[in-house]
Design a protein around this motif. Structure first.
Motif, PDB file in Angstrom:
ATOM      1  N   GLN A  56       0.760  -0.984   0.189  1.00 32.01           N
ATOM      2  CA  GLN A  56       0.120   0.105   0.026  1.00 32.01           C
ATOM      3  C   GLN A  56       0.904   1.314  -0.025  1.00 32.01           C
TER       4      GLN A  56
ATOM      5  N   HIS B 131     -11.909   4.226   2.709  1.00 34.55           N
ATOM      6  CA  HIS B 131     -12.794   4.203   4.107  1.00 34.55           C
ATOM      7  C   HIS B 131     -11.570   4.370   5.361  1.00 34.55           C
ATOM      8  N   ASN B 132     -10.445   4.596   4.674  1.00 37.27           N
ATOM      9  CA  ASN B 132      -9.346   4.566   5.860  1.00 37.27           C
ATOM     10  C   ASN B 132      -8.889   5.939   5.918  1.00 37.27           C
ATOM     11  N   MET B 133      -9.160   6.553   7.152  1.00 38.62           N
ATOM     12  CA  MET B 133      -8.663   7.798   7.388  1.00 38.62           C
ATOM     13  C   MET B 133      -7.462   8.121   7.481  1.00 38.62           C
ATOM     14  N   GLY B 134      -6.571   7.333   7.564  1.00 39.66           N
ATOM     15  CA  GLY B 134      -4.973   7.432   7.395  1.00 39.66           C
ATOM     16  C   GLY B 134      -4.635   7.582   6.240  1.00 39.66           C
ATOM     17  N   ILE B 135      -5.237   6.911   5.010  1.00 41.90           N
ATOM     18  CA  ILE B 135      -4.802   7.348   3.810  1.00 41.90           C
ATOM     19  C   ILE B 135      -5.393   8.622   3.476  1.00 41.90           C
TER      20      ILE B 135
ATOM     21  N   ALA C 239      -5.552  11.186   5.303  1.00 41.73           N
ATOM     22  CA  ALA C 239      -4.750  12.241   5.977  1.00 41.73           C
ATOM     23  C   ALA C 239      -3.539  12.173   5.212  1.00 41.73           C
ATOM     24  N   GLU C 240      -3.015  11.253   4.583  1.00 38.58           N
ATOM     25  CA  GLU C 240      -1.649  11.319   4.166  1.00 38.58           C
ATOM     26  C   GLU C 240      -1.591  11.851   2.606  1.00 38.58           C
TER      27      GLU C 240
END
Lengths: 335, 338
Positions: B199, B222-226, B228-229
């Protein structure tokens, strides 16, 4: 071999566990090779803790979970469980029929896909009842009361027991799977990716529930997942697997603050953080996980390792305690 | 249309006919994508994030149709296409798909055809949109494959999808999407099927592509981390509506909608104190066919007020560029939308 401390608190012991799947080919189904799914894992699980197992897909974490439940036979090594009465560690293979039966009740599993793990033809009551009946946990009425109680502990209404699996949402199905495992009064629950099939808002419900149940029933979890932030939140200790081997074991805080294996560092740095401006130094590994059919010589991680030196290509490092912390085990020449 | 904007969606409504019922998958969605920037669409499964993106290129199944709203696409300043006017599978929309706007899907295995070599599959796009000789096409594709980090591209050109690993297949998908230098790339959960280390590779590759080609990206995840990045702007969707929309820093550092703040606090962050209990959103993700009187999130909301059951909250611009759809911000300053 790793030194296991605090022996009397150990509930489950894995000694050099191996599981190889044969690859056959040709008309006579001749065995031409082996998939070394689990290739010598030594671990101990203490009573009441959550041991997290992380790794990429194909690293053997699910197979390891299945060997603990004896859903697949061992190729080599030994799994030992603490006996209830005498407290001694007994190999799961050496148990007599009665003890073996009992051991199957004591270790339960929660699977990744809750819908696939519930029989669509059976309502919740009969799905729960069958194993309870086999293990003679009370008479019919007692079992029914127990099922109602279990459904209530996972925040479902007791009369849901007459419904069928398709009538529930994914999160509810996973609660049911957990309740089903719990109804057997287990000591260890092997949770194989219990939240990865669920939506974010439902994931946190399940994680909070699992932590609550652990306190209430004094459970030991083996928590298998690929999501590092989930594992780190749930676990007391974390084991990192790579190509069928454990490369690092450490307590959760130590794991996050002071990991030693280059693979762990890369994994940790690859997790996207839901915080703005958290973009720190990222270690991007080259290539893919090699095939477990013919793993690389020497350290299995060396073809992707960014710190690889000559010895890594020749000699496989052993899992040893680190210099500063005897509970922190790492398998790397460079530590 | 503003000259910085490559795609603008206004009041989009997409519905599906399921038997006799009508499911409103996307309801009154308005958003815009800036040139060379990344817009993230986040939400849980069934919230309509994929349908929004598929509506742009009219890749909806036969049961679905866009019943309201306009989608405008501007490849360069002064040029403008109204995509929502085109008929499904019309010549016009086909000339946009793949050339101007292309997509990357979640599962690279099922989006590649197993019986053709990857070279053939990438080539197809080029022959569809450009007048190009076979040799030239081959050369261009091999260059692109090399740029996308596929080792030995000359050899790989003649390989079949099953000979690639998951990460490599996703690179091939990106090659298919990028071969015509599109202005807008729609990435629908591009890394969900991949491992974290892979990823990270794919996300960094997408960043490089954006830098080199100046492509705008819609990233669905659906991934908040992605988010933010990788994103510059975020739209949070719930039940077919955008509940919060704004620049990344504003939405993440000062989430206005109760759903956004709950979503942000329900994911464990690495290094989180283990004694903190995760904030969870009670109840279940509703089904798309459920009909709500008031705000869709109200049955699961912790900050419910007397208006919530009355009707759908209007869009409120709280700060510049930061919009929210919640009754809590009615009458708290700010201004109505438009």
């Amino acid at each position: 071999m790793a030194v296991i401390t605090n022996k009397n608190n150990t509930l489950l012991e894995l000694k050099n566990v191996k599981k190889h799947f044969p690859i056959t080919s040709g008309f006579f189904r001749k065995v031409t090779g082996y998939v070394r799914a689990v290739d010598g894992v030594t671990l101990d699980v203490k009573k009441g803790e959550t041991l997290g197992i992380v790794g990429e897909s194909g690293c053997g974490k699910t197979t390891l979970g299945k060997t603990i439940l004896r859903l697949c036979s061992l190729t080599g090594g030994e799994i030992r469980l603490k006996a209830v009465d005498s407290g001694e560690m007994k190999g799961l293979q050496d148990l007599d029929k009665r003890e073996s039966f009992e051991a199957r009740r004591r270790i339960q599993m929660v699977f990744q896909n809750p819908y696939a793990s519930l029989n669509p033809m059976k309502n919740i009551l009969s799905a729960f009842d069958e194993p309870m009946k086999i293990h003679s946990l009370g008479n019919k009425q007692e079992r029914k009361n127990k099922i109602a109680e279990m459904l209530e502990t996972v925040n479902l209404q007791p009369d849901y027991m007459y419904r069928f699996p398709h009538e529930f949402s994914g999160g509810q199905q996973q609660r049911i799977s957990i309740a089903k495992a719990l109804a057997m009064n287990p000591e260890v629950i092997v949770c194989d990716e219990p939240v990865s099939a669920l939506d974010v808002s439902i994931q946190s419900q399940i994680m909070n529930l699992m932590r609550k149940l652990q306190k209430g029933y004094n459970l030991t979890y083996i928590f298998i997942a690929h999501d590092l932030s989930v594992v780190q939140y749930m676990s007391d200790r974390i084991a990192v697997m790579y190509l069928g081997k454990i490369v690092e074991v450490a307590e959760a805080v130590e794991f996050h603050n002071n990991c030693l294996h280059p693979y762990t560092m890369a994994l940790l740095s690859a997790v996207p953080m839901p915080v703005v401006g958290a973009k720190s130094e990222r270690i991007i590994l080259k290539g893919d996980v090699p095939s477990p059919v013919n793993p690389p010589k020497g350290c299995k991680f060396h073809p992707r390792c960014y710190k690889c030196i000559d010895i890594c290509k020749e000699k496989e490092p052993a899992l040893k305690p680190s210099d500063t912390n005897p509970d922190h085990l790492v398998a790397c020449h460079l530590r | 249309m503003n000259k910085d904007i490559v795609l603008s969606i206004d009041g989009l409504k997409t519905q599906f006919k399921v038997g006799k019922r009508i499911v409103h998958a996307v309801n009154d969605v308005s958003l815009s994508v800036k040139r060379g920037k990344t817009l993230g669409i986040v939400g849980e499964s069934g919230c309509g994030k994929s349908v929004t993106a598929h509506s742009v290129v009219q890749l909806l199944p036969k049961t679905g149709n866009i019943c309201k709203g306009t989608i405008k696409y501007s490849p360069e300043v002064g040029k403008e296409y109204v995509l929502s006017d085109y008929k499904r599978d019309s010549k016009e929309i086909r000339s946009i798909r793949g050339k101007h706007i292309s997509m990357i899907f979640q599962d690279p295995l099922s989006s590649l055809d197993p019986v053709y070599t990857i070279g053939k599959q990438i080539e197809e796009i080029l022959f569809e949109h450009e007048k190009i000789s076979k040799n030239e096409a081959r050369k261009r594709i091999i260059d692109l494959l090399a740029k996308l980090g596929i080792p030995k591209p000359e050899e790989r050109y003649n390989h079949y999808p099953h000979q690639f690993s998951g990460g490599m297949k996703q690179r091939v998908m990106i090659a298919i999407a990028m071969v015509c230098n599109p202005k807008l790339l729609i990435a629908d959960e591009p890394t969900t099927a991949l491992d974290v280390t892979i990823q990270a590779q794919i996300l960094s590759l997408m960043r490089d592509i954006q830098k080199d080609y100046g492509t705008s990206i819609i990233l669905i995840t659906h991934n908040m981390g992605i988010v933010a990045e990788a994103c510059d702007e975020v739209a949070v969707m719930y039940m077919g509506r955008i509940v919060e929309y704004g620049p990344l820093e504003k939405v993440f550092n000062n989430p206005l909608h109760p759903y956004t703040s709950a979503l942000l606090r329900s994911v464990p962050v690495l290094g989180i104190d283990k004694n903190t209990e995760l904030r969870s959103i009670r109840g279940n993700t509703p089904d798309g066919s459920d009909v709500f009187q008031g705000c869709e999130f109200s049955p699961r909301c912790d900050q419910i007020c007397q208006h919530c059951k009355d009707g759908h909250p209007p869009v409120r611009v709280v700060e510049e560029g930061h919009e929210v759809r919640c009754w809590l911000y009615e009458g708290s300053g700010g201004s109505d939308h438009k």
